[in-house]
Enzyme design. Structure first.
Site, mmCIF file in Angstrom:
data_model
loop_
_atom_site.group_PDB
_atom_site.id
_atom_site.type_symbol
_atom_site.label_atom_id
_atom_site.label_comp_id
_atom_site.label_asym_id
_atom_site.label_seq_id
_atom_site.Cartn_x
_atom_site.Cartn_y
_atom_site.Cartn_z
ATOM 1 C CB CYS A 156 -7.293 -4.104 -5.798
ATOM 2 S SG CYS A 156 -8.745 -5.541 -5.973
ATOM 3 C CB SER A 189 5.042 -2.621 4.080
ATOM 4 O OG SER A 189 4.827 -2.888 5.824
ATOM 5 C CE1 TYR A 194 -4.317 -1.761 0.526
ATOM 6 C CE2 TYR A 194 -2.206 -3.788 1.349
ATOM 7 C CZ TYR A 194 -4.299 -3.362 1.260
ATOM 8 O OH TYR A 194 -4.442 -4.044 0.857
#
Length: 105
Positions: free
Chosen positions: A58, A64, A27
């Site tokens: 998506c 992360s 993101y």
DNA sequence: AGGTTGACTCACC
DNA sequence: TGGTGAGCCAACC
């Protein structure tokens, strides 16, 4: 509407569309590439509200640390189909190998 | 107008 | 690994 996310969302979509098959992006990376380095949360907001008619990979966006979207069981299957691999316990995408290295562009 | 809510991230422990 | 707490910021009550 003048919501910031209207413009923002378009830029987010533009980035997500470019993630290659078999690669993932966090993101945060999407936020950076969209030009809003501190808006990783809004990327999540934008992706949660993608219009159903819009074809967008998506499922290639993860946290992360490589975690998947909670309660979206389908996501892991989609990534499996792209030969994306996970860490031993299966909770994280192996980011070392499958994170998109967009710096090479 | 102000508190709450996240498909987030980072530092720590 | 895994949990917590702080920082983040616009949408949504």
């Amino acid at each position: 509407m003048t919501r910031i996310t209207d413009i923002f969302s378009e830029q987010v979509y533009a980035v997500v569309e470019q993630i290659p098959f078999g690669k993932v992006l966090s993101y945060k990376s999407v936020a950076i590439l969209a030009g809003y380095p501190r808006h990783s949360r809004l990327v999540g907001y934008a992706l949660r509200h993608v219009p159903s008619n819009r074809l967008l990979p998506c499922h290639r966006v993860v946290t992360s640390s490589g975690r998947l979207v909670p309660y979206w069981t389908e996501q892991k299957e989609l990534l499996y189909r792209e030969r994306v691999e996970f860490t031993s316990r299966g909770y994280y995408v192996d980011m070392k190998r499958f994170a998109w290295q967009y710096n090479d562009l």
